[in-house]
Design a protein around this motif. Structure first.
Motif, short mmCIF file in Angstrom:
data_model
loop_
_atom_site.label_atom_id
_atom_site.label_comp_id
_atom_site.label_asym_id
_atom_site.label_seq_id
_atom_site.Cartn_x
_atom_site.Cartn_y
_atom_site.Cartn_z
N PHE A 137 0.81 -1.22 0.00
CA PHE A 137 0.00 0.00 0.00
C PHE A 137 0.84 1.27 0.00
CE2 PHE A 137 -3.39 -2.93 1.16
CZ PHE A 137 -4.46 -2.41 0.43
N MET A 138 2.15 1.15 0.33
CA MET A 138 2.98 2.35 0.46
C MET A 138 2.97 3.26 -0.77
SD MET A 138 4.61 3.74 2.93
CE MET A 138 5.39 2.63 4.11
N PRO A 139 3.08 2.71 -2.00
CA PRO A 139 3.09 3.61 -3.16
C PRO A 139 1.81 4.46 -3.25
CG PRO A 139 3.69 1.38 -3.81
CD PRO A 139 3.23 1.29 -2.39
N TYR A 140 0.69 3.90 -2.80
CA TYR A 140 -0.58 4.65 -2.85
C TYR A 140 -0.67 5.64 -1.69
CZ TYR A 140 -1.48 0.81 -6.03
OH TYR A 140 -1.39 -0.09 -7.06
N LEU A 141 -0.19 5.23 -0.52
CA LEU A 141 -0.19 6.15 0.64
C LEU A 141 0.70 7.36 0.33
CD1 LEU A 141 0.22 3.45 3.45
CD2 LEU A 141 -1.81 4.86 3.09
N ALA A 142 1.82 7.10 -0.36
CA ALA A 142 2.77 8.17 -0.67
C ALA A 142 2.16 9.21 -1.61
CB ALA A 142 4.04 7.59 -1.27
N LYS A 143 1.15 8.79 -2.37
CA LYS A 143 0.52 9.73 -3.33
C LYS A 143 -0.47 10.66 -2.64
CE LYS A 143 0.83 7.23 -7.67
NZ LYS A 143 0.61 5.78 -7.73
N ALA A 144 -0.95 10.27 -1.45
CA ALA A 144 -1.96 11.08 -0.76
C ALA A 144 -1.31 12.32 -0.15
CB ALA A 144 -2.62 10.26 0.35
N GLU A 145 -2.07 13.39 -0.05
CA GLU A 145 -1.51 14.62 0.52
C GLU A 145 -1.07 14.37 1.97
OE1 GLU A 145 -3.05 19.05 1.46
OE2 GLU A 145 -4.14 17.93 -0.10
N ARG A 146 -1.86 13.58 2.68
CA ARG A 146 -1.56 13.19 4.06
C ARG A 146 -2.06 11.76 4.25
NH1 ARG A 146 -0.52 16.34 9.14
NH2 ARG A 146 0.36 17.86 7.75
N ALA A 147 -1.22 10.93 4.83
CA ALA A 147 -1.63 9.53 5.01
C ALA A 147 -1.11 9.02 6.35
CB ALA A 147 -1.07 8.67 3.87
N HIS A 148 -1.65 7.89 6.77
CA HIS A 148 -1.25 7.35 8.08
C HIS A 148 -1.32 5.83 8.06
CE1 HIS A 148 -0.31 8.64 12.20
NE2 HIS A 148 -0.82 7.47 12.56
N ILE A 149 -0.37 5.22 8.78
CA ILE A 149 -0.34 3.75 8.95
C ILE A 149 -0.49 3.45 10.44
CG2 ILE A 149 1.13 1.69 8.78
CD1 ILE A 149 2.67 3.16 6.51
N VAL A 150 -1.31 2.46 10.76
CA VAL A 150 -1.40 1.97 12.15
C VAL A 150 -1.03 0.50 12.15
CG1 VAL A 150 -2.91 1.56 14.13
CG2 VAL A 150 -3.26 3.60 12.72
N ASN A 151 -0.04 0.13 12.97
CA ASN A 151 0.34 -1.28 13.10
C ASN A 151 0.02 -1.76 14.51
OD1 ASN A 151 1.31 -1.34 10.48
ND2 ASN A 151 3.41 -0.85 11.07
N LEU A 152 -0.69 -2.90 14.59
CA LEU A 152 -1.05 -3.45 15.89
C LEU A 152 0.05 -4.36 16.40
CD1 LEU A 152 -3.87 -3.18 17.54
CD2 LEU A 152 -3.79 -2.19 15.27
N SER A 153 0.73 -3.89 17.44
CA SER A 153 1.65 -4.75 18.19
C SER A 153 0.85 -5.23 19.39
CB SER A 153 2.91 -3.96 18.57
OG SER A 153 3.74 -4.70 19.43
N SER A 154 1.43 -5.21 20.57
CA SER A 154 0.76 -5.73 21.76
C SER A 154 1.54 -5.32 23.00
CB SER A 154 0.73 -7.26 21.66
OG SER A 154 0.37 -7.85 22.88
#
Ligand code: NAD
Length: 310
Positions: A137-154
């Protein structure tokens, strides 16, 4: 806003943005999907559980404000499927602003009883699933004016628990991956939050594969009395996306574990483990497992997956 940590990140207005949520059919993922939908997000809901996705779709479409909801049956551990998923989502939605790598599985067994097949499975879902999401998904997130990733650890990405070597390995890895990626993303318009939940009242314990049903039952009973509602966990996660918080602890146990490990990096782990064993009332099962550990590994008794070569 620019602070000494770098430019402020986060997506302050989520309405109208496109969110991808993995593991969206149940638990925290489902609560996240519902809350994002209520905020006016367009949604791509991803899960292995295709029936669960159907239920989610029926529930949300009635409450929508004309947003687009797509469902995608996919195993996050399946590289080819994840590679196809990203363009599939973008073809339907036109963009991606928020990616929540939430899909995950529990696992409870001592190291001698953990087969390599089980290692492959849990690493595939809990670690590769997160890497696949970010990678494709990174190439598409990089195209957005503002984007965010959430990763679930624990919480078990902060504290090492006995019986959790495989789960903890994946959750510490998600934390390391996320913290390094966060630094790489500093100069970009993409923010990242790594989340460390404690106990959240979902199906995760019932769905957990383990070698001691009694232990899982006791943990499940403790969850029934004490675990946080998934809706509350989802609200905290969404708030962290709006604020651009890099690291989020969810529930009191996570604050306690984090505090002990900072205060005493080595002894803090033992103190947390001892307290958790008492709190869960599993002292007897822990003693039984220590005995088994010796019998299977040192004396070569049955159940030693290492001797079976798997
Ligand atoms: N519930 C907790 O106490 C807790 C604590 C710490 C961390 N977490 C983490 O939070 C995340 C969500 O957990 P939850 O409690 O909502 O669990 P859950 O079991 O209630 O839901 C997990 C969802 O992920 C889906 N899923 C599982 N494997 C998948 C795969 N290979 N591909 C796609 N989807 C898959 C399941 O079908 C399910 O819908 C997980 O990463 C988990 O490790 C949960």
């Amino acid at each position: 806003m620019v602070s000494w940590l770098g430019p402020g990140k986060g997506i302050r207005v989520l309405g109208g943005k496109v969110a991808v949520v993995t593991g969206a059919a149940n638990g925290i993922g489902r609560a996240l999907a519902s809350a994002l939908w209520a905020k006016g997000c367009h949604l791509a809901a991803v899960d292995l559980d295709c029936d669960g996705l159907g239920n989610l779709q029926r529930e949300l479409t009635d409450k929508g404000r004309g947003q687009l909801l797509t469902t995608h049956c996919a195993d996050v551990a399946d590289r080819e499927r994840m590679q196809r998923l990203a363009p599939e989502v973008v073809e339907a939605h036109g963009a991606v602003h928020l990616l929540i790598n939430n899909a995950g599985i529990g696992y409870e067994a001592a190291f001698p009883q953990t087969s390599l097949k089980d290692w492959d499975h849990i690493v595939g879902v809990n670690l590769w699933g997160v890497i696949h999401g970010c990678h494709f998904f990174m190439p598409y997130l990089a195209k957005a004016e503002r984007a965010h990733i959430v990763n679930l650890s624990s919480l078990f990405g902060i504290v090492g628990m006995p019986g959790q070597t495989a789960y903890s390995a994946t959750k510490f890895a998600v934390r390391g991956f996320s913290e390094a990626l966060f630094e790489e993303l500093r100069a970009t318009s993409i923010g990242l939050t790594v989340v460390h939940p404690g106990a959240v009242a979902t199906n995760i314990i019932d769905a957990t594969k383990g070698d001691d049903p009694e232990l899982l039952q006791r943990v499940s009973r403790w969850y029934e009395r004490n675990a946080m509602r998934p809706e509350k966990a989802a609200a905290l996660i969404i708030h962290s996306v709006e604020k651009g918080t890099p690291r989020l602890l969810v529930a009191a146990e996570s604050y306690f574990g984090d505090f002990l490990r900072r205060l005493m990096p080595t002894a803090g782990n033992k103190l947390f483990v001892d307290a958790a064993i008492r709190l869960l009332s599993v002292e007897d099962l822990r003693a039984k497992r220590s005995k088994q550990w010796r019998e299977t590994m040192v004396e070569g008794g049955p159940g030693n997956s290492h001797q079976r070569g798997i």
